[in-house]
Design a protein around this motif. Structure first.
Motif, PDB file in Angstrom:
ATOM      1  N   CYS A 122       0.865  -1.186   0.000  1.00 36.73           N
ATOM      2  CA  CYS A 122       0.000   0.000   0.000  1.00 36.73           C
ATOM      3  C   CYS A 122       0.894   1.225   0.000  1.00 36.73           C
ATOM      4  CB  CYS A 122      -0.915  -0.013   1.226  1.00 36.73           C
ATOM      5  SG  CYS A 122      -2.161   1.293   1.205  1.00 36.73           S
ATOM      6  N   ILE A 123       0.756   2.047  -1.025  1.00 35.69           N
ATOM      7  CA  ILE A 123       1.643   3.189  -1.240  1.00 35.69           C
ATOM      8  C   ILE A 123       0.889   4.488  -0.945  1.00 35.69           C
ATOM      9  CG2 ILE A 123       3.041   4.420  -2.942  1.00 35.69           C
ATOM     10  CD1 ILE A 123       3.091   1.734  -4.530  1.00 35.69           C
ATOM     11  N   GLY A 124       1.497   5.351  -0.155  1.00 33.38           N
ATOM     12  CA  GLY A 124       0.932   6.677   0.061  1.00 33.38           C
ATOM     13  C   GLY A 124       1.677   7.688  -0.780  1.00 33.38           C
ATOM     14  N   VAL A 125       0.951   8.474  -1.567  1.00 35.88           N
ATOM     15  CA  VAL A 125       1.598   9.469  -2.436  1.00 35.88           C
ATOM     16  C   VAL A 125       1.025  10.848  -2.120  1.00 35.88           C
ATOM     17  CG1 VAL A 125       2.213  10.115  -4.782  1.00 35.88           C
ATOM     18  CG2 VAL A 125       1.834   7.716  -4.225  1.00 35.88           C
ATOM     19  N   ILE A 126       1.910  11.770  -1.773  1.00 40.05           N
ATOM     20  CA  ILE A 126       1.521  13.146  -1.454  1.00 40.05           C
ATOM     21  C   ILE A 126       2.094  14.035  -2.544  1.00 40.05           C
ATOM     22  CG2 ILE A 126       1.630  14.977   0.281  1.00 40.05           C
ATOM     23  CD1 ILE A 126       2.341  12.734   2.328  1.00 40.05           C
ATOM     24  N   TYR A 127       1.241  14.799  -3.211  1.00 38.95           N
ATOM     25  CA  TYR A 127       1.717  15.574  -4.359  1.00 38.95           C
ATOM     26  C   TYR A 127       0.973  16.890  -4.464  1.00 38.95           C
ATOM     27  CZ  TYR A 127      -2.385  13.196  -6.379  1.00 38.95           C
ATOM     28  OH  TYR A 127      -3.647  12.700  -6.611  1.00 38.95           O
ATOM     29  N   GLU A 128       1.505  17.777  -5.290  1.00 32.01           N
ATOM     30  CA  GLU A 128       0.964  19.122  -5.430  1.00 32.01           C
ATOM     31  C   GLU A 128       0.680  19.441  -6.900  1.00 32.01           C
ATOM     32  OE1 GLU A 128       3.388  21.419  -1.879  1.00 32.01           O
ATOM     33  OE2 GLU A 128       4.403  21.087  -3.784  1.00 32.01           O
ATOM     34  N   ALA A 129      -0.269  20.307  -7.103  1.00 34.29           N
ATOM     35  CA  ALA A 129      -0.480  21.041  -8.355  1.00 34.29           C
ATOM     36  C   ALA A 129      -0.891  20.221  -9.581  1.00 34.29           C
ATOM     37  CB  ALA A 129       0.752  21.878  -8.704  1.00 34.29           C
ATOM     38  N   ARG A 130      -0.161  19.179  -9.931  1.00 34.26           N
ATOM     39  CA  ARG A 130      -0.386  18.538 -11.225  1.00 34.26           C
ATOM     40  C   ARG A 130      -1.421  17.414 -11.122  1.00 34.26           C
ATOM     41  NH1 ARG A 130       5.457  17.202 -13.594  1.00 34.26           N
ATOM     42  NH2 ARG A 130       4.167  16.346 -15.251  1.00 34.26           N
ATOM     43  N   PRO A 131      -2.639  17.635 -11.614  1.00 36.71           N
ATOM     44  CA  PRO A 131      -3.684  16.605 -11.508  1.00 36.71           C
ATOM     45  C   PRO A 131      -3.427  15.372 -12.362  1.00 36.71           C
ATOM     46  CG  PRO A 131      -4.461  18.480 -12.791  1.00 36.71           C
ATOM     47  CD  PRO A 131      -3.148  18.886 -12.192  1.00 36.71           C
ATOM     48  N   ASN A 132      -2.618  15.500 -13.424  1.00 35.97           N
ATOM     49  CA  ASN A 132      -2.301  14.325 -14.242  1.00 35.97           C
ATOM     50  C   ASN A 132      -1.561  13.268 -13.432  1.00 35.97           C
ATOM     51  OD1 ASN A 132      -0.089  16.402 -14.448  1.00 35.97           O
ATOM     52  ND2 ASN A 132       0.937  14.699 -15.473  1.00 35.97           N
ATOM     53  N   ILE A 202       0.436   1.719   5.736  1.00 35.84           N
ATOM     54  CA  ILE A 202       1.154   2.186   4.547  1.00 35.84           C
ATOM     55  C   ILE A 202       2.563   1.602   4.546  1.00 35.84           C
ATOM     56  CG2 ILE A 202       1.873   4.196   3.205  1.00 35.84           C
ATOM     57  CD1 ILE A 202      -1.133   4.011   3.618  1.00 35.84           C
ATOM     58  N   ASP A 203       2.978   1.052   3.415  1.00 33.72           N
ATOM     59  CA  ASP A 203       4.304   0.434   3.308  1.00 33.72           C
ATOM     60  C   ASP A 203       5.384   1.410   2.881  1.00 33.72           C
ATOM     61  OD1 ASP A 203       3.768  -2.555   3.750  1.00 33.72           O
ATOM     62  OD2 ASP A 203       2.232  -2.001   2.293  1.00 33.72           O
ATOM     63  N   VAL A 204       5.021   2.430   2.119  1.00 32.29           N
ATOM     64  CA  VAL A 204       5.999   3.417   1.669  1.00 32.29           C
ATOM     65  C   VAL A 204       5.277   4.718   1.347  1.00 32.29           C
ATOM     66  CG1 VAL A 204       5.874   2.719  -0.768  1.00 32.29           C
ATOM     67  CG2 VAL A 204       7.937   3.836   0.073  1.00 32.29           C
ATOM     68  N   ILE A 205       5.947   5.839   1.596  1.00 37.80           N
ATOM     69  CA  ILE A 205       5.420   7.167   1.268  1.00 37.80           C
ATOM     70  C   ILE A 205       6.284   7.773   0.167  1.00 37.80           C
ATOM     71  CG2 ILE A 205       5.270   9.558   2.082  1.00 37.80           C
ATOM     72  CD1 ILE A 205       2.952   8.131   3.128  1.00 37.80           C
ATOM     73  N   ILE A 206       5.625   8.352  -0.843  1.00 34.32           N
ATOM     74  CA  ILE A 206       6.341   9.023  -1.924  1.00 34.32           C
ATOM     75  C   ILE A 206       5.831  10.460  -2.022  1.00 34.32           C
ATOM     76  CG2 ILE A 206       6.927   9.003  -4.377  1.00 34.32           C
ATOM     77  CD1 ILE A 206       6.223   5.993  -4.371  1.00 34.32           C
ATOM     78  N   PRO A 207       6.641  11.445  -1.663  1.00 32.55           N
ATOM     79  CA  PRO A 207       6.240  12.847  -1.843  1.00 32.55           C
ATOM     80  C   PRO A 207       6.653  13.338  -3.224  1.00 32.55           C
ATOM     81  CG  PRO A 207       8.274  12.755  -0.603  1.00 32.55           C
ATOM     82  CD  PRO A 207       7.919  11.324  -0.949  1.00 32.55           C
ATOM     83  N   ARG A 208       5.797  14.112  -3.846  1.00 33.08           N
ATOM     84  CA  ARG A 208       6.120  14.669  -5.168  1.00 33.08           C
ATOM     85  C   ARG A 208       5.638  16.115  -5.197  1.00 33.08           C
ATOM     86  NH1 ARG A 208       4.679  12.015 -11.114  1.00 33.08           N
ATOM     87  NH2 ARG A 208       5.158  13.864 -12.338  1.00 33.08           N
ATOM     88  N   GLY A 209       6.586  17.046  -5.134  1.00 32.28           N
ATOM     89  CA  GLY A 209       6.183  18.447  -5.112  1.00 32.28           C
ATOM     90  C   GLY A 209       7.335  19.364  -4.772  1.00 32.28           C
ATOM     91  N   SER A 210       7.037  20.407  -4.024  1.00 29.69           N
ATOM     92  CA  SER A 210       8.017  21.436  -3.712  1.00 29.69           C
ATOM     93  C   SER A 210       9.058  20.943  -2.718  1.00 29.69           C
ATOM     94  CB  SER A 210       7.304  22.655  -3.117  1.00 29.69           C
ATOM     95  OG  SER A 210       6.745  22.309  -1.849  1.00 29.69           O
ATOM     96  N   PRO A 224       8.805   4.451   5.743  1.00 34.51           N
ATOM     97  CA  PRO A 224       9.905   4.644   4.783  1.00 34.51           C
ATOM     98  C   PRO A 224       9.500   5.556   3.624  1.00 34.51           C
ATOM     99  CG  PRO A 224       9.734   2.348   5.417  1.00 34.51           C
ATOM    100  CD  PRO A 224       8.539   3.037   6.011  1.00 34.51           C
ATOM    101  N   VAL A 225      10.407   6.431   3.224  1.00 32.72           N
ATOM    102  CA  VAL A 225      10.127   7.432   2.188  1.00 32.72           C
ATOM    103  C   VAL A 225      11.024   7.200   0.972  1.00 32.72           C
ATOM    104  CG1 VAL A 225      10.150   9.899   1.613  1.00 32.72           C
ATOM    105  CG2 VAL A 225       9.463   9.154   3.907  1.00 32.72           C
TER     106      VAL A 225
END
Length: 421
Positions: A122-132, A202-210, A224-225
């Protein structure tokens, strides 16, 4: 929502996502590809609804004074929706990594040991701005047998709600557990901190943004990130460079889409070629409204440039701004990049094979280029169909993250009664 309600809400979504992982991990390839094709079709059919929701988000962003570069990242138009739909199909064409054997060996005692690819979980993804990103992450997660918890930025909440609704409809039609994709709808920032504490689910967190978002996640996560870094990317123009090629690459890498992380922010120029290339390069930049900052040597050639500060050399502009530095040799260029770069994408323009080899070997980055634009650091351009992000760290995965990046290993051992003595 009150603080307690947010905690309960996020925990519920994470629990459901985790519970779905055992169903998702065992899906056959045809079922996963069917989902991707259904979603691709729905994106095209729902274009008007997507654009309407996106227009609402963008209007609200403009009223809040959000920069034009960030608005460009938020925008979904016909072309980008078609690209999202095509991306779904491209992922469906890719080989399913789950269950593939990485290697196998038969030991002297008769044990057969196989190393196989399995989902991360199970992956947690935190991101900004880009809806694609909502679509890219989902397609890669499901194809690689993972559940995913999505926490998109508040600035595109309306757009993301429409996209997630299409995802849920597609999962249902494909007869896949709908709990495999969870979307945290609240725009309250405290939801991120709750998510970062869900280590049991959650097994891993992936941040995508600023840079600020990534720093916050790395420093506060109990999970784990996989760090996707900012793009303070450089182009080094060597003394042997073909001037015409260098100009073409520099203009493309800076101005084709300045708001993205694989555009260059800095240009380093060998002192022996500075007099030949600096003036035409600056002229081309100014034609495209690029603001010039530079070192003291640069300012001797470009009188109206702004003197670059120490902070500038570290900065990712995400805008039509570039900082230029004249260096004495290749060694200084590599040293500068390794000190100030973000380990994302770096490029050299040179006709000297020895210089190219040294640059590619010694520059510490996830992607290094010789005589090409950094704008190609992208999952789609690398043939991955899509990407979860560009990993700039060295553990587990580095560079554009496609299907295999969302897998880990499992050792499967066959015996016939062996015991260890």
């Amino acid at each position: 929502m009150e603080t307690g309600e947010i905690k309960e809400y996020v925990e519920k979504l994470c629990r459901e996502g985790k519970e779905s992982t055992y169903n998702i991990a065992s899906l056959d390839t045809n079922t996963k590809n069917n989902f991707l094709n259904i979603l691709s079709k729905k994106l095209i059919e729902s274009e008007k609804n997507i654009i309407s929701a996106n227009a609402s988000d963008i209007e609200a962003a403009r009223q809040r004074g959000i920069s034009s570069s960030l608005i460009d990242r938020m925008l979904l138009d016909h072309k980008r929706i078609v690209q999202m739909a095509e991306g779904c199909k491209k992922v469906s064409y890719l080989p399913d990594p789950i269950g593939s054997v990485i290697f196998g060996v038969k030991r002297p005692n008769g044990l057969e040991i196989y190393c196989k690819r399995v989902p991360l979980g199970c992956i947690g993804v935190i991101y900004e701005a880009r809806p694609n990103v909502t679509i890219e992450i989902t397609t890669l997660a499901i194809k690689s047998g993972n559940a995913v918890i999505l926490k998109g930025g508040s600035e595109v909440i309306s757009t993301n709600k429409v996209l997630v609704e299409l995802i849920k409809e597609s999962l249902k039609e494909a007869e896949i557990d709908e709990r495999a994709v969870q979307f945290i709808e609240t725009t309250d920032r405290s939801a991120v901190d709750v998510l970062l504490k869900q280590r049991g689910f959650i097994d891993v967190i992936i941040p995508r943004g600023s840079e600020g978002l990534i720093k916050h996640v790395v420093e506060n996560s109990y999970i784990p990130v996989i760090e996707t870094g900012i793009g303070n990317c450089h182009l080094y123009i060597d003394e042997s460079a073909n001037v015409e090629m260098a100009l073409k690459i520099a203009i493309n890498a800076k101005t084709q889409r300045p708001s993205v992380c694989n555009s260059i922010e800095k240009v380093l120029i060998h002192k022996n070629i500075a007099s030949n290339i600096l003036v035409p390069l600056v002229m081309e930049f100014k034609k495209r409204d690029v603001q010039i900052r530079g070192c003291q040597q640069t300012l001797k050639y470009v009188k109206d440039a702004i003197l670059a500060t120490e902070e500038d050399w570290y900065k990712e502009y995400h805008d039509l701004i570039v900082a230029i530095k004249i260096v004495k040799d290749l060694r200084e260029a590599i040293s500068h990049i390794n000190k100030y770069g973000s380990k994302h994408s770096e490029a050299i323009v040179s006709e000297n094979y020895s210089s190219i080899r040294r640059f590619l070997r010694d520059v510490d980055a996830s992607a290094v280029y010789a005589n090409a634009s950094t704008r190609f650091t992208d999952g789609g351009e690398f043939g991955f169909g899509a990407e979860v992000g560009i990993s700039t760290q060295k553990l587990h995965v580095r560079g554009p993250m496609g299907l295999e990046a969302l897998t880990t290993m499992k050792y499967v051992i066959f015996g016939n009664g062996q015991i260890r003595t």
